[in-house]
Design an enzyme around this catalytic site. Structure first.
Site, mmCIF file in Angstrom:
data_model
loop_
_atom_site.group_PDB
_atom_site.id
_atom_site.type_symbol
_atom_site.label_atom_id
_atom_site.label_comp_id
_atom_site.label_asym_id
_atom_site.label_seq_id
_atom_site.Cartn_x
_atom_site.Cartn_y
_atom_site.Cartn_z
ATOM 1 N N ASP A 13 0.846 -1.203 0.131
ATOM 2 C CA ASP A 13 -0.117 -0.242 0.091
ATOM 3 C C ASP A 13 0.843 1.269 0.036
ATOM 4 O O ASP A 13 0.420 2.488 0.648
ATOM 5 C CB ASP A 13 -0.964 0.089 1.245
ATOM 6 C CG ASP A 13 -1.886 -1.308 1.313
ATOM 7 O OD1 ASP A 13 -2.251 -1.825 0.250
ATOM 8 O OD2 ASP A 13 -1.992 -1.583 2.402
ATOM 9 N N LYS A 16 1.864 2.341 -5.188
ATOM 10 C CA LYS A 16 2.517 1.729 -6.377
ATOM 11 C C LYS A 16 1.367 1.864 -7.530
ATOM 12 O O LYS A 16 1.788 2.238 -8.696
ATOM 13 C CB LYS A 16 2.436 0.122 -6.333
ATOM 14 C CG LYS A 16 3.558 -0.331 -5.020
ATOM 15 C CD LYS A 16 3.457 -1.763 -4.958
ATOM 16 C CE LYS A 16 2.329 -2.274 -4.348
ATOM 17 N NZ LYS A 16 2.161 -2.151 -3.093
ATOM 18 N N GLY A 40 -4.720 -4.288 -3.690
ATOM 19 C CA GLY A 40 -5.677 -3.403 -4.009
ATOM 20 C C GLY A 40 -4.843 -2.114 -4.594
ATOM 21 O O GLY A 40 -4.200 -1.447 -3.617
ATOM 22 N N HIS A 41 -4.821 -1.778 -5.914
ATOM 23 C CA HIS A 41 -3.916 -0.477 -6.336
ATOM 24 C C HIS A 41 -4.742 0.422 -6.722
ATOM 25 O O HIS A 41 -5.554 0.365 -7.630
ATOM 26 C CB HIS A 41 -3.050 -1.103 -7.327
ATOM 27 C CG HIS A 41 -1.994 -2.237 -7.001
ATOM 28 N ND1 HIS A 41 -1.204 -2.631 -7.823
ATOM 29 C CD2 HIS A 41 -1.856 -2.695 -5.901
ATOM 30 C CE1 HIS A 41 -0.346 -3.494 -7.485
ATOM 31 N NE2 HIS A 41 -0.502 -3.576 -5.882
ATOM 32 N N GLN A 224 1.847 -5.948 -3.280
ATOM 33 C CA GLN A 224 2.376 -6.305 -1.879
ATOM 34 C C GLN A 224 3.894 -5.459 -1.701
ATOM 35 O O GLN A 224 3.825 -4.421 -2.273
ATOM 36 C CB GLN A 224 2.530 -7.580 -1.385
ATOM 37 C CG GLN A 224 1.318 -8.480 -1.272
ATOM 38 C CD GLN A 224 0.651 -8.893 -2.581
ATOM 39 O OE1 GLN A 224 1.040 -9.475 -3.369
ATOM 40 N NE2 GLN A 224 -0.657 -8.497 -2.763
HETATM 41 P P1 GDP Z 1 -0.750 0.528 -3.701
HETATM 42 O O1 GDP Z 1 -1.341 -0.818 -3.119
HETATM 43 O O2 GDP Z 1 0.620 0.322 -3.467
HETATM 44 O O3 GDP Z 1 -1.098 0.941 -4.916
HETATM 45 O O4 GDP Z 1 -1.404 1.422 -2.508
HETATM 46 P P2 GDP Z 1 -3.192 1.638 -2.113
HETATM 47 O O5 GDP Z 1 -3.682 2.151 -3.417
HETATM 48 O O6 GDP Z 1 -3.521 0.412 -1.589
HETATM 49 O O7 GDP Z 1 -2.829 2.762 -1.045
HETATM 50 C C1 GDP Z 1 -2.588 4.001 -1.272
HETATM 51 C C2 GDP Z 1 -3.547 5.038 -0.991
HETATM 52 O O8 GDP Z 1 -2.551 6.241 -1.066
HETATM 53 C C3 GDP Z 1 -4.377 5.341 -2.171
HETATM 54 O O9 GDP Z 1 -5.801 5.490 -1.655
HETATM 55 C C4 GDP Z 1 -3.934 6.205 -3.026
HETATM 56 O O10 GDP Z 1 -5.198 7.105 -3.933
HETATM 57 C C5 GDP Z 1 -3.371 7.217 -2.041
HETATM 58 N N1 GDP Z 1 -2.148 8.150 -2.420
HETATM 59 C C6 GDP Z 1 -1.043 7.890 -3.306
HETATM 60 N N2 GDP Z 1 -0.243 8.765 -3.239
HETATM 61 C C7 GDP Z 1 -0.837 9.705 -2.420
HETATM 62 C C8 GDP Z 1 -0.155 11.047 -1.823
HETATM 63 O O11 GDP Z 1 0.753 11.193 -2.139
HETATM 64 N N3 GDP Z 1 -0.813 11.539 -0.728
HETATM 65 C C9 GDP Z 1 -2.022 11.187 -0.391
HETATM 66 N N4 GDP Z 1 -2.718 11.730 0.354
HETATM 67 N N5 GDP Z 1 -2.451 10.040 -0.927
HETATM 68 C C10 GDP Z 1 -1.890 9.211 -1.689
HETATM 69 P P1 IMO Z 2 -0.901 -4.118 -2.269
HETATM 70 O O1 IMO Z 2 -0.758 -4.866 -3.659
HETATM 71 C C1 IMO Z 2 -0.821 -4.591 2.102
HETATM 72 C C2 IMO Z 2 -1.025 -8.683 3.877
HETATM 73 C C3 IMO Z 2 -2.241 -9.124 4.467
HETATM 74 C C4 IMO Z 2 -1.680 -10.102 5.598
HETATM 75 C C5 IMO Z 2 -0.627 -10.593 4.694
HETATM 76 C C6 IMO Z 2 -0.924 -12.223 4.111
HETATM 77 O O2 IMO Z 2 -2.492 -3.281 -2.149
HETATM 78 O O3 IMO Z 2 0.083 -3.512 -1.649
HETATM 79 P P2 IMO Z 2 -2.610 -12.677 2.037
HETATM 80 O O4 IMO Z 2 -3.986 -12.350 1.646
HETATM 81 O O5 IMO Z 2 -1.765 -12.200 1.079
HETATM 82 O O6 IMO Z 2 -2.039 -14.077 2.312
HETATM 83 O O7 IMO Z 2 -1.941 -11.855 3.522
HETATM 84 O O8 IMO Z 2 -0.265 -9.804 3.654
HETATM 85 N N1 IMO Z 2 -1.422 -8.307 2.378
HETATM 86 C C7 IMO Z 2 -1.239 -6.831 2.051
HETATM 87 N N2 IMO Z 2 -0.820 -5.557 2.510
HETATM 88 N N3 IMO Z 2 -1.150 -4.433 0.785
HETATM 89 C C8 IMO Z 2 -1.235 -5.643 -0.148
HETATM 90 O O9 IMO Z 2 -1.317 -5.423 -1.388
HETATM 91 C C9 IMO Z 2 -1.443 -6.859 0.593
HETATM 92 N N4 IMO Z 2 -1.814 -7.995 0.096
HETATM 93 C C10 IMO Z 2 -1.551 -8.876 1.159
HETATM 94 O O10 IMO Z 2 -2.960 -7.961 5.260
HETATM 95 O O11 IMO Z 2 -0.942 -9.552 6.476
HETATM 96 MG MG MG Z 3 -3.015 -1.613 -1.804
#
Ligand code: GDP
Ligand code: IMO
Ligand code: MG
Length: 441
Positions: A13, A16, A40-41, A224
Site C-alpha cells: 500500500d 504503487k 488493491g492498487h 504487496q
Molecule cells: P498500492 O497498493 O501500493 O497501490 O497503494 P494503495 O492504493 O493500497 O494505497 C495508497 C493510497 O494512498 C491510495 O488511496 C492512493 O490514492 C493514495 N495516495 C497515493 N499517493 C498519495 C499521496 O501522495 N498523498 C495522499 N494523500 N494519498 C496518496
Molecule cells: P498491495 O498490492 C498490504 C497482507 C495481508 C496479510 C498478509 C498475508 O495493495 O500493496 P494474504 O491475503 O496475501 O495471504 O495476506 O499480507 N497483504 C497486503 N498488505 N497491501 C497488499 O497489497 C497486501 N496483500 C496482502 O494483510 O498481512
Molecule cells: Mg494496496
C-alpha cells in the site's frame, strides 16, 4: 527502451498504483508478476477513483497492453467482475489484456481454507485478506495446482478438480471442521469462466520476450511489498509470493538480463495491514491522526491499517534486496500537520545498535526503534510543482531520508491526484523516461 520494475519497499500500500499510472504513458506494456486479488492498487483520475486487484494498473490508459504473468494466482470469478466493472466505467478490453496460461487458479476451496486456517490460528493468525492466495500458492508448490491452460481442456480440468476436491474436502472436514464442496458446484461456474476468459489466455512469456526484442518497453507492477516477501519478509507474517524485484523475472518468464532498472515505492511513513512485527508502529492519538489524514484503510478489505514512522532500516534493507536504483516517496502531505516527524535510524536490541534489518523473529520482536526527531514543516505541500517549492523543513526531511537510505528519490507524491507529483532532477527515472516531465504538465 527500458524495462523497469516497480516494487513496494515496505508492507504494501505504498502507492504503487499511482506510480504505475504515472509511468504507463511512457511504456508499451504493464505486467503483474505475483500475488493475486489480495492486492488493491488505487489510481485517482480527477474525480474518479479506481481500485485494481488482479488487472495491471496500466489498463486505464488506452493503448497499453496489460499482462497477468505466470507468477500471479487468478480468481477467475473476481477477475471477470473486475473486468465488467471497468467496462461499465468506459474501459475496453480489445486486444489489450493477456493472461498467462501458466498462471494458477484460485479455486473456491482456497478462500475457504484461508479463512479456516486463520480461524484455527486464533491469536497467531496472519491477518490475511481471505482471498485464498496463500492456499493457491501452497497447491502450486505442492504440484497439485490447476492452471489457466487447464481451464481450456474440460476433461483435464474435471480430473484435476475431482482429485483436488476429494483432498480439500478431507482437510476442510477433518482438520478444520468447515464446509465442504461438490465437484459440480465448482465445475459449472468455472466452465463458464473458461468460455469468458479463453480469448485472453496465452503464452505471455514468449509474447513478452518478442515484444521486448521488437523494442517495446515493459513496466513490471509489483504487488504487496518487500517486507511481505515469502523469502525476505517478516516470515511467517508474509504473503505467499516473491514480491521483491527477483519475482519480476520468475513471475513473467522475462530473463533478469532484460531488466534495466528497479524503482521502489515508499510512503513518507509506514503502514501495515494484518499481524506481525512492525518496529515503528505508533499508538494513541498520533496513529489515529495519521490514519485519518492518510485515509489508511485497506483498499481490498477496508481494514484500518496500522500506522508508524518512516523506518530507514527497512528501506535500506529494501534497497539491498531489490537492488533499488531510485525511490518514489508518496504521501508526504499526510505529515504536513506534524509538529515533529520521527525517523527510525536503527534498532536497539539488548544494548546493541542494529542498523541492518534483523531477520531472526526473536530479535525483531525485541528490537526497539531508535529515532531521530525532525522539526515538522506545518504547512501544505500539495501544491508544490518542484522540490524548490516545498517548505524548507520538508526538504530537509527528504534530504535526511535520502542520506539514510543511500539512493536518490525520483518522485515525491503529495496527493492522490496525478498532478500532485514532483519529479526530482537528475534521477534515474529521467534517464529511463526523458519525457516523463512533459506528461505531468
Ligand atoms: P498500492 O497498493 O501500493 O497501490 O497503494 P494503495 O492504493 O493500497 O494505497 C495508497 C493510497 O494512498 C491510495 O488511496 C492512493 O490514492 C493514495 N495516495 C497515493 N499517493 C498519495 C499521496 O501522495 N498523498 C495522499 N494523500 N494519498 C496518496
Ligand atoms: P498491495 O498490492 C498490504 C497482507 C495481508 C496479510 C498478509 C498475508 O495493495 O500493496 P494474504 O491475503 O496475501 O495471504 O495476506 O499480507 N497483504 C497486503 N498488505 N497491501 C497488499 O497489497 C497486501 N496483500 C496482502 O494483510 O498481512
Ligand atoms: Mg494496496
Amino acid at each position: 527502451m527500458p524495462n523497469i520494475v516497480v516494487v513496494g519497499t515496505q508492507w504494501g500500500d505504498e502507492g504503487k498504483g499511482k506510480v504505475v499510472d504515472i509511468l504507463t504513458p511512457h511504456v508499451n506494456v504493464v505486467v503483474r508478476y505475483q500475488g493475486g486479488n489480495n492486492a488493491g492498487h488505487t489510481v485517482v483520475v480527477g474525480r474518479e477513483k479506481y481500485v485494481l486487484h488482479s488487472i495491471p494498473s496500466g489498463i486505464l490508459h488506452a493503448g497499453c497492453r496489460c499482462v497477468i504473468g505466470c507468477g500471479v494466482v487468478v480468481d477467475p470469478g473476481s477477475l471477470i467482475e473486475e473486468m465488467e466493472a471497468l467496462v461499465q466505467r468506459g474501459v475496453s478490453f480489445d486486444g489489450n489484456l493477456f493472461i498467462s496460461k501458466n498462471a494458477h487458479l484460485i479455486m473456491p476451496y482456497h478462500p475457504a481454507l484461508d479463512r479456516a486456517s486463520e480461524a484455527k490460528l486464533g491469536s497467531r493468525r496472519i491477518g490475511t485478506t481471505g482471498k485464498g492466495v496463500g492456499p493457491a500458492y501452497v497447491d502450486k508448490a505442492a504440484r497439485v495446482g490447476i492452471r489457466m491452460a487447464d481451464l481450456l481442456d474440460v476433461q483435464l480440468f474435471r480430473e484435476k478438480l475431482e482429485r483436488n476436491v476429494a483432498q480439500k474436502n478431507r482437510l476442510l472436514r477433518e482438520i478444520y471442521d468447515a464446509q465442504t464442496f461438490t465437484v459440480d458446484e465448482i465445475l459449472n461456474p468455472y466452465l463458464r469462466y473458461a468460455g469468458w476468459l479463453a480469448p485472453y489466455i496465452t503464452d505471455t512469456a514468449s509474447l513478452l520476450t518478442r515484444w521486448i526484442e521488437s523494442g517495446y518497453s515493459v513496466l513490471f507492477e509489483g504487488a504487496q511489498g518487500t517486507m511481505l516477501d515469502m523469502d525476505h519478509g517478516t516470515y511467517p507474517f508474509i504473503t505467499s509470493s516473491s514480491t521483491t524485484s527477483g519475482g519480476a523475472a520468475t513471475g513473467t518468464g522475462v530473463p533478469p538480463t532484460r531488466l534495466q532498472g528497479i524503482l521502489g515505492v515508499a510512503k513518507a511513513y509506514t503502514t501495515r495491514v494484518g499481524s506481525g512485527p512492525f518496529p515503528t508502529e505508533m499508538s494513541g492519538q498520533m496513529a489515529e491522526d495519521i490514519r485519518a489524514r492518510g485515509n489508511e484503510y485497506g483498499a481490498t478489505t477496508g481494514r484500518p491499517r496500522r500506522c508508524g514512522w518512516f523506518d530507514a532500516v527497512v528501506l535500506r534493507y529494501a534497497v539491498r534486496i531489490n537492488g533499488l536504483d531510485t525511490v518514489a516517496l508518496t504521501k508526504l502531505d499526510v505529515l504536513d500537520q506534524c509538529e515533529t516527524v520521527k525517523i527510525c535510524t536503527g534498532y536497539r536490541y539488548k544494548n546493541e545498535l542494529l542498523t541492518d534489518f534483523p531477520e531472526e523473529e526473536a530479535v525483531l520482536d525485541g528490537a526497539e526503534p531508535v529515532y531521530e526527531d525532525v522539526s515538522g514543516w506545518m504547512s501544505p505541500t500539495s501544491r508544490a510543482k518542484n522540490e524548490a517549492d516545498l517548505p524548507a523543513k520538508a526538504r530537509r526531511y527528504l534530504e535526511r531520508l535520502e542520506e539514510l537510505i543511500g539512493v536518490p528519490f525520483c518522485m515525491i507524491s503529495t496527493g492522490a491526484q496525478r498532478d500532485e507529483t514532483i519529479l526530482c532532477e537528475d534521477s534515474p527515472l529521467m534517464r529511463w523516461f526523458p519525457s516523463v516531465r512533459s506528461s505531468l504538465l
